[in-house]
Design a protein around this motif. Structure first.
Motif, mmCIF file in Angstrom:
data_model
loop_
_atom_site.group_PDB
_atom_site.id
_atom_site.type_symbol
_atom_site.label_atom_id
_atom_site.label_comp_id
_atom_site.label_asym_id
_atom_site.label_seq_id
_atom_site.Cartn_x
_atom_site.Cartn_y
_atom_site.Cartn_z
ATOM 1 N N SER A 95 -4.808 -7.595 -7.347
ATOM 2 C CA SER A 95 -5.579 -6.362 -7.490
ATOM 3 C C SER A 95 -5.419 -5.517 -6.241
ATOM 4 C CB SER A 95 -7.053 -6.680 -7.713
ATOM 5 O OG SER A 95 -7.604 -7.199 -6.533
ATOM 6 N N VAL A 96 -5.553 -4.211 -6.414
ATOM 7 C CA VAL A 96 -5.474 -3.312 -5.268
ATOM 8 C C VAL A 96 -6.594 -3.648 -4.276
ATOM 9 C CG1 VAL A 96 -5.839 -0.913 -4.582
ATOM 10 C CG2 VAL A 96 -4.280 -1.450 -6.431
ATOM 11 N N ARG A 97 -7.729 -4.094 -4.816
ATOM 12 C CA ARG A 97 -8.832 -4.493 -3.949
ATOM 13 C C ARG A 97 -8.397 -5.631 -3.019
ATOM 14 N NH1 ARG A 97 -12.931 -8.304 -4.423
ATOM 15 N NH2 ARG A 97 -14.922 -7.689 -3.509
ATOM 16 N N VAL A 122 -3.500 1.968 -11.439
ATOM 17 C CA VAL A 122 -2.806 1.450 -10.262
ATOM 18 C C VAL A 122 -3.571 0.269 -9.699
ATOM 19 C CG1 VAL A 122 -1.908 3.704 -9.645
ATOM 20 C CG2 VAL A 122 -4.055 2.933 -8.642
ATOM 21 N N TYR A 123 -4.712 -0.070 -10.314
ATOM 22 C CA TYR A 123 -5.623 -1.007 -9.662
ATOM 23 C C TYR A 123 -5.253 -2.471 -9.846
ATOM 24 C CZ TYR A 123 -8.283 3.208 -9.075
ATOM 25 O OH TYR A 123 -8.660 4.473 -8.730
ATOM 26 N N ILE A 180 -5.438 -6.344 -2.119
ATOM 27 C CA ILE A 180 -4.466 -5.826 -1.159
ATOM 28 C C ILE A 180 -5.172 -5.055 -0.049
ATOM 29 C CG2 ILE A 180 -2.537 -4.206 -0.855
ATOM 30 C CD1 ILE A 180 -1.631 -4.924 -3.690
ATOM 31 N N LEU A 181 -6.131 -4.208 -0.456
ATOM 32 C CA LEU A 181 -6.802 -3.355 0.526
ATOM 33 C C LEU A 181 -7.596 -4.149 1.553
ATOM 34 C CD1 LEU A 181 -8.120 -0.317 -1.557
ATOM 35 C CD2 LEU A 181 -6.316 -0.313 0.179
ATOM 36 N N VAL A 182 -8.232 -5.236 1.098
ATOM 37 C CA VAL A 182 -9.086 -5.949 2.042
ATOM 38 C C VAL A 182 -8.309 -6.966 2.885
ATOM 39 C CG1 VAL A 182 -11.149 -5.633 0.617
ATOM 40 C CG2 VAL A 182 -9.824 -7.745 0.402
ATOM 41 N N ALA A 183 -6.994 -7.099 2.615
ATOM 42 C CA ALA A 183 -6.205 -8.077 3.388
ATOM 43 C C ALA A 183 -5.619 -7.417 4.649
ATOM 44 C CB ALA A 183 -5.085 -8.630 2.512
ATOM 45 N N ILE A 222 0.844 -1.206 0.000
ATOM 46 C CA ILE A 222 0.000 0.000 0.000
ATOM 47 C C ILE A 222 0.872 1.245 0.000
ATOM 48 C CG2 ILE A 222 -1.698 1.339 1.329
ATOM 49 C CD1 ILE A 222 -2.983 -1.267 2.187
#
Lengths: 462, 462
Positions: free
Chosen positions: A183-185, A167-168, A187-190, A154
């Motif tokens: 995916s950034v998604r 960047v996604y 990464i974000l939810v981990a 991040i």
């Protein structure tokens, strides 16, 4: 669109009262695509004035959405410093598009004001053949390492993300080889301390720089990707194709297919911006070729001239038979060509296709034949003629045979053309029509000269 | 595609040696779209076996990508618990698609096993008319508040993002009204303590639930969005349309346009999965209609029967004249129809279009006429006939007039149809051909019966 119209009127109002400060603030809130669209309609003076009010990011985004004529005008009018500012803001793929469309003098000025890294990227993209994946990719993407934690990833995305077109979807690389996609998604939810290696997908779906650009579009569409990685022959990642560029290509390719099916050489410019001369250039070659190829049908008719003179009523049904044949063949060919271009039909399906078209054509022929008989007898009034029933039967039988033949030719021709690695769309409708027209006449006259007593008696082809 | 082929062979190998554990691990690494594609080819038993090995997220993703026949088979075979598990994983828009395609009995079973919130969402989507924006939107999106900080926004996205179809564009709302749009990229690259209000775009480009779905696709394509917000009539945000769905719609709409231009009623299934009977149904109505409408050309020819009998050579050029007219008209109509559907041409441009087509048609006509004269004289050998020069001139003049008329009809008809709010694509090629055919014959015979001495003497139309 009312949005563009409103925008245009507002800008004009501000320009009229020379309130540039309010205009600037107003423009800041607008979408650069709209700004470019509206500015295209402005006179040169208003145009330059507006453009100079835009801050550099917005100016660059509006710039890449403009007409190439306007871009050239702007580049010619900009100071070196301002030009450099804008070039620094645009993505390598847009820069490559720009360079591809400008005359040599402008190109060298552009290349002089781009930094070496960008220049290399532009040259790399321009080196790929037209319509290849390489020619539409961008060389900017976010790459991560497999042993990074989510928190580190991040942090890196937040740091480098400013410059990247997308960047996604992030690419996990190892010595420039692609080893994973994440995916950034995801990464974000981990959790912050999770390691990327455990989150990434290792079965990476990718395309090669040398693939046809449609391959990238097809995969992005099929898998619902936001971007697809582009690899070179040594499997190193060299860029990505993003979904917005894929949509543009999809639209262009569909337009090209449609144009070619209508016997037009495709052009990339929108209709209203294409000159009458260019339109003529794109249309007249096929018209000419198809006109000349009609010599075949003239010959066939001429060879039956005596027969036609003896039984003039036969002539009246030539357009109907040829038209129906052309339509039936066109239906088949257009269906197959579209199926091929969407990759729903492959060459290995040829037998299936022929079997299916055979059944469809028999059904169509069996439906049309009785209607044709009734039409010729009663609508065209042949029941009053001496050989009326006979001629109605001949027309009806011809129609049946022509529909079947037309559908088989219509499905086979595109597959054949595809098999020799040419574009099936160029053989479409009109060309098939010529073949089907000739077939239709031969069948019609063959039947008529054997079955109509007046003709069978002696008036056989010269 | 070799990828799908490889996948299929591997799965078959695992199934053969009954190594389900390795198969499961292997499938885990694959893309659900590929899994669905490959499983479509499997027998029912292998199919169910494979499906049961998939973990629920992957199962749900594969499930939404399958054929509706296979989906029905699966639903019938699944236990209530497993069905619920899968339904919980899929997005409301996919669930609505599913419900739209299943027979009533299956639908009630599906609705029984979805939670009330999802049921409401499905019903909301199903209530919108086919082809409206509402029917393709998803009701899941990330909404933020304007006074949130970047850090708070990131925390919220990370918390709720698991369930949202797209998290990359966030919508700032206030009492359900849309007040701003902000991309995750903009959030990520900003400072932690920045307030969203200062980062968001307040000029939100959106669509209404009742807009045609093409409006959403067009805007997503034009602005390069990943998603577009959907508002109801009170300007409250009710959902979003995502770029992957937009790509699907774009492809479907292009296929529909292409089918309609070729006189086919569009169908949504791929060719190879459509039965011969369905293909017949989609093709025969237009064939029949166009065959019947050819009565017009038959009538015209019949009324000149005596003239044709007196000068049989005239018949030989009917196909060439009609064919060239049809091609010239088709070029214009297809160009205009495509332009209208891409919104590059609007009704307000009608005069411009006519003026452009007039010039193009004059250029085309002037190019073709001399070639036609030479072709008829020398290729078709009319220099040997007594009235050869005269007839060649008549053919050439007819061709000129027909090309001009065809292009004007071809550009005007789609614009007229659009003006009365019908779909221009349905009047395309074949219909225009019928009009142009009739025009061509009238011009041809009118010129011939006045200018060929043998005909002018007495053999005028009955």
């Amino acid at each position: 669109m009312s949005e563009a119209y409103e925008l245009k009127e507002k800008i004009k109002d501000f320009l009229e009262i020379r309130d540039f400060k309010s205009l600037k603030n107003y423009l800041l809130e607008q979408n650069p695509v709209d700004i470019a669209e509206v500015m295209d309609d402005f006179g040169d003076k208003e145009f330059s004035l507006c453009f100079r009010l835009l801050p550099k990011e917005l100016a660059a985004e509006a710039f890449v959405n403009m007409d190439s004529d306007r871009q050239k005008l702007l580049i010619d009018g900009l100071s070196d410093a301002k030009l450099k500012e804008i070039l620094d803001e645009i993505c390598p793929d847009d820069a490559a598009d720009l360079v591809g469309e400008m005359p040599a003098g402008v190109v060298s000025r552009i290349l002089k004001h781009t930094d070496p890294e960008m220049r290399d990227a532009i040259n790399a993209i321009l080196r790929y053949p037209k319509n290849s994946v390489g020619s539409i990719m961008t060389t900017e993407y976010v790459s991560l390492r497999r042993n990074m934690t989510v928190a580190e990833a991040i942090a890196k995305i937040r740091r480098v993300g400013v410059d990247k077109e997308t960047v996604y979807t992030c690419y996990v690389t190892e010595q420039r080889k692609l080893v994973g996609v994440i995916s950034v998604r995801a990464i974000l939810v981990a959790q912050d301390d999770e390691i990327l290696e455990n989150l990434m997908t290792t079965e990476c779906i990718s395309v090669l720089t040398t693939d046809d650009r449609e391959a990238a579009v097809e995969k992005i569409g099929k898998y619902g990707f936001l971007a697809i990685p582009v690899l070179d022959t040594e499997e190193r990642i060299v860029g990505i194709v993003t979904v917005d560029d894929a949509m543009d290509v999809m639209e262009t390719e569909a337009s090209e297919d449609i144009a070619q099916m209508a016997a037009i050489l495709p052009s990339e410019k929108p209709y209203l911006k294409t000159s009458a001369f260019r339109l003529w250039l794109s249309r007249v070659p096929w018209l000419l070729l198809l006109m000349i190829s009609a010599t075949l049908t003239s010959r066939i008719i001429s060879s039956y001239e005596t027969a036609l003179a003896a039984c003039a009523v036969l002539t009246a049904f030539i357009p109907m038979i040829m038209g129906t044949g052309g339509n039936a063949g066109g239906q088949a060919s257009v269906t197959i060509i579209r199926g091929l271009s969407l990759d729903e039909i492959r060459l290995s399906d040829t037998l299936w296709v022929v079997w299916k078209e055979l059944r469809v054509s028999l059904l169509c022929g069996l439906t049309l034949a009785p209607f044709a008989f009734l039409k010729v007898m009663y609508l065209d009034g042949l029941w009053r003629e001496p050989d009326g029933v006979r001629i109605s039967l001949i027309v009806s039988a011809t129609l049946f045979l022509v529909v079947v033949a037309a559908k088989l030719v219509g499905c086979l021709l595109p597959l054949l053309v595809k098999a020799v690695r040419l574009d099936p769309a160029v053989v479409a409708n009109p060309f098939i029509t010529t073949v089907v027209d000739a077939l239709a006449l031969v069948v019609y006259f063959a039947l008529a000269s054997r079955l109509v007593p007046a003709l069978a008696a002696g008036a056989l082809p010269v």
